[in-house]
Design a protein around this motif. Structure first.
Motif, short mmCIF file in Angstrom:
data_model
loop_
_atom_site.label_atom_id
_atom_site.label_comp_id
_atom_site.label_asym_id
_atom_site.label_seq_id
_atom_site.Cartn_x
_atom_site.Cartn_y
_atom_site.Cartn_z
N SER A 164 0.83 -1.20 0.00
CA SER A 164 0.00 0.00 0.00
C SER A 164 0.86 1.25 0.00
O SER A 164 0.40 2.34 -0.31
CB SER A 164 -0.90 0.03 1.22
N GLY A 165 2.14 1.09 0.40
CA GLY A 165 3.03 2.24 0.43
C GLY A 165 2.87 3.11 1.66
O GLY A 165 3.61 4.05 1.88
N LEU A 166 1.88 2.81 2.50
CA LEU A 166 1.64 3.64 3.68
C LEU A 166 2.22 3.05 4.95
O LEU A 166 2.24 3.70 5.98
CB LEU A 166 0.13 3.84 3.88
N PHE A 167 2.64 1.79 4.88
CA PHE A 167 3.17 1.13 6.06
C PHE A 167 4.52 0.50 5.78
O PHE A 167 4.81 0.13 4.65
CB PHE A 167 2.21 0.01 6.52
N ASN A 168 5.33 0.40 6.83
CA ASN A 168 6.62 -0.24 6.71
C ASN A 168 6.68 -1.41 7.68
O ASN A 168 7.03 -1.23 8.85
CB ASN A 168 7.72 0.79 7.01
N PRO A 169 6.34 -2.61 7.23
CA PRO A 169 6.39 -3.76 8.14
C PRO A 169 7.84 -4.09 8.48
O PRO A 169 8.68 -4.20 7.59
CB PRO A 169 5.73 -4.89 7.33
N LEU A 170 8.13 -4.21 9.77
CA LEU A 170 9.51 -4.39 10.20
C LEU A 170 9.94 -5.84 10.06
O LEU A 170 9.12 -6.75 10.08
CB LEU A 170 9.64 -3.92 11.65
N ASN A 171 11.26 -6.01 10.00
CA ASN A 171 11.83 -7.32 9.81
C ASN A 171 11.55 -8.23 11.01
O ASN A 171 11.87 -7.90 12.14
CB ASN A 171 13.35 -7.16 9.63
N LYS A 172 10.99 -9.39 10.73
CA LYS A 172 10.59 -10.30 11.80
C LYS A 172 11.77 -10.78 12.65
O LYS A 172 11.60 -11.11 13.82
CB LYS A 172 9.89 -11.52 11.21
N ASP A 173 12.94 -10.85 12.05
CA ASP A 173 14.09 -11.36 12.80
C ASP A 173 14.36 -10.52 14.03
O ASP A 173 14.96 -11.00 15.00
CB ASP A 173 15.35 -11.36 11.91
N ALA A 174 13.92 -9.26 14.00
CA ALA A 174 14.22 -8.37 15.13
C ALA A 174 13.22 -8.50 16.26
O ALA A 174 13.38 -7.90 17.31
CB ALA A 174 14.26 -6.94 14.62
N PHE A 175 12.14 -9.28 16.02
CA PHE A 175 11.11 -9.34 17.04
C PHE A 175 11.61 -10.08 18.30
O PHE A 175 12.19 -11.15 18.21
CB PHE A 175 9.88 -10.08 16.51
N LEU A 176 11.33 -9.48 19.47
CA LEU A 176 11.83 -10.07 20.70
C LEU A 176 10.82 -10.97 21.38
O LEU A 176 11.18 -11.90 22.09
CB LEU A 176 12.24 -8.94 21.67
N GLN A 177 9.54 -10.69 21.19
CA GLN A 177 8.52 -11.49 21.88
C GLN A 177 7.96 -12.57 20.98
O GLN A 177 7.73 -12.37 19.81
CB GLN A 177 7.36 -10.57 22.30
N ALA A 178 7.70 -13.73 21.60
CA ALA A 178 7.11 -14.84 20.84
C ALA A 178 5.65 -14.52 20.53
O ALA A 178 4.99 -13.83 21.28
CB ALA A 178 7.21 -16.12 21.66
N PRO A 179 5.14 -15.05 19.42
CA PRO A 179 3.79 -14.70 18.97
C PRO A 179 2.69 -14.94 20.00
O PRO A 179 1.79 -14.13 20.16
CB PRO A 179 3.56 -15.60 17.76
N ASP A 180 2.76 -16.08 20.73
CA ASP A 180 1.65 -16.38 21.63
C ASP A 180 1.64 -15.44 22.82
O ASP A 180 0.58 -15.01 23.27
CB ASP A 180 1.69 -17.84 22.07
N ILE A 181 2.81 -15.09 23.33
CA ILE A 181 2.85 -14.18 24.47
C ILE A 181 2.47 -12.77 24.03
O ILE A 181 1.72 -12.09 24.71
CB ILE A 181 4.27 -14.15 25.09
N ALA A 182 2.98 -12.40 22.87
CA ALA A 182 2.69 -11.05 22.37
C ALA A 182 1.19 -10.84 22.23
O ALA A 182 0.68 -9.75 22.43
CB ALA A 182 3.39 -10.82 21.04
N ASN A 183 0.48 -11.90 21.88
CA ASN A 183 -0.95 -11.74 21.68
C ASN A 183 -1.69 -11.52 23.00
O ASN A 183 -2.74 -10.90 23.04
CB ASN A 183 -1.51 -12.99 20.98
N LEU A 184 -1.14 -12.02 24.10
CA LEU A 184 -1.83 -11.88 25.37
C LEU A 184 -1.59 -10.50 25.95
O LEU A 184 -2.51 -9.81 26.32
CB LEU A 184 -1.32 -12.95 26.36
#
Lengths: 287, 162, 446
Positions: free
Chosen positions: C74-94
């Motif tokens: 869309s050109g309006l967002f910059n999704p960041l590189n997943k490798d940099a994510f510190l929190q695991a998906p299941d915890i992040a969702n809570l």
């Protein structure tokens, strides 16, 4: 081939004659511009140097004299440039006049012009420079003829800040407030603005012709971090059909959070501990 | 003072004009080997023949559906041939070059084929024997992207229907 | 008396203190908003179930990829590189640890959970404001597992709307003409795909020439031009059943078809005796109405979204220009007046603009103008491009481009491109083959 040559050379000669006669007229126009800019500079000097009403009176009298000088020096372009540098330098040095500082003077005119542009936009008037000049001189007239009313004006503006319930008229009132009460010097203001420009990601999807002004009142700590933020016109956040206002307000809040600690002046905490940021996306979106 | 200024300006303008002068030439025709005249293809590269001496197609200028003298000559020959072979029906296929929007080109092809049909009818060929079909820019005969190729593609082709 | 003096002093004091300073912020940056799209968390059992049904290793990650890709294009967002994510998906969702996400400069965060429930796919997602440290949105969807892509698109639409204030355009499809072969004998087939280029399907075999397909805004029907049996006519195609039928019984070529905004009529051109006029046909009662009556070529009709006006292309002034008339054919007004030829007018779904193709001095332009013809803005210039079509939120235009071929006809290609209304974010839309004549559907989820 011959016929076309004759017609072509005939037209060329006609063109040459026309331009030869008209060129002298064209050359004259640029001379008109400098006087307008120098008048605006005076306006700003006054604004940033009014801490108290009594001092303002003195300054206004000084400015009155300077203006009289300028008015008489309008005809030859060279002279105008000289006065321009004089007034510009005086901004920096708090009314001390220092000669031969043209290199420093060069960037400032642009800043002052920018400042004027933002005021123009807030007025929501067409951008004729002539009108701006008139406004400026009207304001000056007020000050020049009645310096004691400054105290009254300051009082009035204090009341305005507490009165949040008349959104429609506030755009023009804001402009007055800016001229009278902004106690940040130009360089301080520009530093803060430049910082926030970098932090504010404007959502591109906003409609161009809606009211895109988000005003946020901040309470700051001496180091520039935010104690409290309050969106004025908060009621608009949840109004149906004003979804874009919510989006815009959220982007402004994000900008403030991202930019902490804000680039605040190093002194005069009492002056700016309560700060209001007016986020206006119209200029960016209308382009 | 004023005179010398005018004089200086005149010299300046004169030099500027001389620098900008252009003469009208007939470059297009000469540089493409005389195959295009007035933006209409006049060559025979892509032309096929319905019969001996009867070319099957006529060409047009950009955005135009006007028949040139050469086109009318060709159509007269076609009409004569059609009168001789009265059991032959034809389809006139109209085409446009690729330098236009697709939908408009479909309409333009139809207009060109119709121009040819109208002319054939003035030579006594019944409209029952002629149908019109436009291909717009979909079926170029020359796939190049240059003025010569485009001029070959701006055509109305008479095709035997039976 | 004392009280009176105290009051006076209190009134005087404010005069000497400072007034509220206001600073005007009139500029910001137009940088894409940095957003973190966390892979959707999924428990082992669900993961295995979906692997069996869909043959996808991790449908949670796949759905988040769809979202990430949509936001990026869309050109309006910059999704960041997943490798940099510190929190695991299941915890992040809570309960995401916002400081962690702040560290990588994310301003918004998308988390979620995928479940296999009674043979169905259940997806729950949350949108967080990282800087304000709070939840902005939480929604859940249940659907058949094979619809997993659409769930990704719907999540993208919701996020887009919440962060930009505009409706999204991701849960949509594009119908176009797939092309192959040499220029002189091009094979063309109708094709349909998701707006991100996935799920491509061919709808015709390529035996006859097909052109300019358009979606019905209200149903799964398509109208297009087909040269079936060498007779160019407008047809209707039902995408779900595959049935085709010719529209009306015209004694000549019909072309340039579109649907009316309510989906009940087809508007098209009919060419006869060298002129083309615009006609409509009601799909229910089959009544045909003649809308224009002029010896010129009138084509490329496009309804305004309220159905009251029609923009069209006519050469009645001598050259191709854009005109607007009322839907009954009255009050014809020319609205294009610039230098050059104008064609393919398309009315924006927002009703405020008309997009068009312009040809000037040998170059093609895609542009927009207001519905009265003012404010003409050219968005992009190319050797050859035309036929813009609007996304349903009136924000993005899709069109096609052809490249120059050399004198042997080699090097020719046709591809779909899209551009944002602001002129930014010009990008190619991927298709498995060469492509032309794109048309954007309305949002599938309404």
């Amino acid at each position: 081939m011959n016929r076309s040559l004759i017609i072509s050379s005939g037209l060329h000669v006609a063109l040459i004659i026309l331009t030869a006669l008209s060129l002298p007229f064209l050359a004259k126009k640029p001379i008109d511009l400098p006087p307008i800019i120098s008048v605006e500079l005076i306006q700003i000097t006054e604004k940033t140097n009014i801490p108290f009403a009594p001092k303002a009176k003195k300054i206004i009298e000084k400015v009155k004299e300077k203006e009289k000088q300028l008015v008489s020096e309008q005809a030859p372009p060279k002279k105008i440039e000289k006065t321009k540098t004089k007034t510009v330098v005086s901004l920096d040095q708090n009314n001390e006049t220092i000669d031969n500082q043209t290199p420093e003077a060069v960037p400032l005119p642009e800043k002052t012009v920018k400042q004027i542009k933002t005021k123009e936009e807030k007025k929501q008037n067409p951008e004729k420079v002539d009108e701006e000049v008139k406004q400026v001189s009207e304001f000056e007239k007020k000050e020049l003829f009645d310096p004691n009313s400054i105290a009254a004006l300051i009082d009035k503006s204090k009341q305005d800040t507490t009165d949040l319930k008349t959104p429609k008229n506030l755009v023009s009132q804001d402009q007055e407030k800016n001229i009278e009460n902004s106690n940040l010097s130009l360089s301080e203001e520009d530093a803060l603005k430049a910082q926030i420009f970098g932090c504010w990601s404007i959502p591109l999807g906003l409609p161009y012709d809606e009211n895109l002004l988000v005003r946020i009142k901040l309470k700051l700590k001496p180091d520039g971090s935010v104690i409290d933020s309050e969106i004025l016109d908060h009621a608009r956040m949840n109004k149906p059909g004003q979804g874009f206002y919510k989006v815009l307000a959220e982007s402004a809040l994000r900008a403030i959070k991202l930019c902490q600690p804000l680039r605040v002046p190093s002194t005069g905490y009492e002056r700016w501990k309560d700060l209001q940021l007016n986020f206006d996306a119209r200029e960016m979106l209308e382009g | 003072m004023k005179l010398s200024k005018i004089f200086k300006n005149t010299i300046l303008v004169l030099i500027a004009c001389l620098a900008l002068t252009a003469c009208a030439t007939k470059k297009t025709a000469t540089s493409l080997g005389g195959q295009i005249q007035g933006d209409v293809y006049t060559g025979t590269d892509s032309v096929e023949y319905l019969a001996d001496g009867v070319p099957d197609r006529v060409f047009f200028a950009t955005n135009e559906s006007i028949l040139t003298t050469a086109s009318r000559e060709t159509l007269r020959k076609q009409a004569a041939w059609l009168r001789k072979n009265s059991d032959v029906n034809v389809v006139l296929e109209g085409h446009a070059d690729e330098r236009g929007t697709r939908e408009y080109n479909l309409a333009l092809g139809e207009r060109r084929a119709n121009a040819a049909k109208d002319y054939l009818m003035t030579y006594g060929i019944s409209s029952d024997r002629i149908s019109v079909l436009s291909y717009g820019k979909e079926r170029p005969v020359d796939s190049g992207s240059n003025p010569l190729a485009w001029s070959k593609n701006r055509r109305s082709v008479t095709v035997k229907a039976n | 008396m004392k009280k009176f003096f105290i009051l006076i002093i209190l009134f005087l004091l404010p005069v000497n203190s400072y007034a509220l300073i206001e600073v005007d912020i009139t500029r910001g940056n137009l940088n894409p908003l940095p957003v973190a799209v966390s892979p959707l968390s999924i428990d082992e059992n669900s993961k295995k179930q979906f692997k069996d049904i869909l043959d996808k290793e991790d449908v949670g990650a796949e759905i988040s990829n769809v979202v990430e890709n949509n936001l990026r294009t869309s050109g309006l967002f910059n999704p960041l590189n997943k490798d940099a994510f510190l929190q695991a998906p299941d915890i992040a969702n809570l309960k995401p640890r916002f400081e962690d996400w702040n560290l990588i400069k994310a301003q918004a965060l998308i988390t979620g959970k995928v479940n296999f429930e009674d043979g169905k796919l259940r997806v729950e997602f949350r949108l967080w404001d990282v800087l304000a440290a709070k939840e902005m949105m939480a929604l859940a969807f249940t659907t058949v597992p094979t619809n997993w892509r659409r769930v990704g698109h719907i999540i993208s639409d919701k996020v887009y709307e919440r962060l930009t204030g505009e409706k999204g355009y991701f849960d949509t499809r594009i119908i176009y003409v797939a092309e192959e072969g040499p220029k002189v004998k091009r094979i063309k087939k109708l094709a349909i795909m998701d707006q991100d280029g996935e799920n491509n399907k061919f709808l015709t075999l390529g035996n006859e020439l097909v052109l300019t397909p358009r979606f019905n805004p209200t149903s799964q029907m398509v109208t297009y031009l087909s040269y079936f049996k060498n007779l160019p006519r407008v047809y209707l195609l039902d995408i779900e059943t595959g049935t085709q039928e010719v529209v009306g019984d015209f004694p000549g070529m019909t072309f340039a078809p579109r649907f009316s905004p309510d989906g009940k009529k087809i508007i098209m051109s009919f060419a006869k005796d060298g002129k083309s006029d615009i006609y409509t046909m009601d799909l229910e009662n089959r009544i045909v109405e003649k809308i224009t009556n002029h010896p010129s070529i009138d084509t490329s009709p496009s309804y305004s979204p309220d159905g009251k006006y029609i923009a069209f292309n006519s050469d009645r002034s001598g050259y191709q220009q854009i005109y607007v008339m009322e839907s009954d054919g009255s009050n014809v007004k020319r609205i294009s007046f610039g230098n050059g030829l104008y064609g393919t007018p398309v009315w924006s779904p927002r009703g405020d603009l008309i997009a068009f193709t312009k040809l000037h001095q040998g170059q093609f332009y895609i542009g927009v103008m207001r519905t009265d013809g003012s404010g003409e803005r050219l968005l992009t210039e190319n050797y050859y491009q035309e036929a813009p079509s609007w996304s349903p939120n009136g924000r993005v235009l899709i069109f096609y481009r052809e490249t120059k071929s050399d004198d042997d006809g080699e090097g020719f290609s046709a591809k779909l491109w899209s551009i944002d209304l602001t002129g930014y974010n010009e990008r190619q839309v991927k298709t498995p083959t060469d492509a032309s004549d794109p048309s954007w559907s309305s949002l599938l989820s309404n």
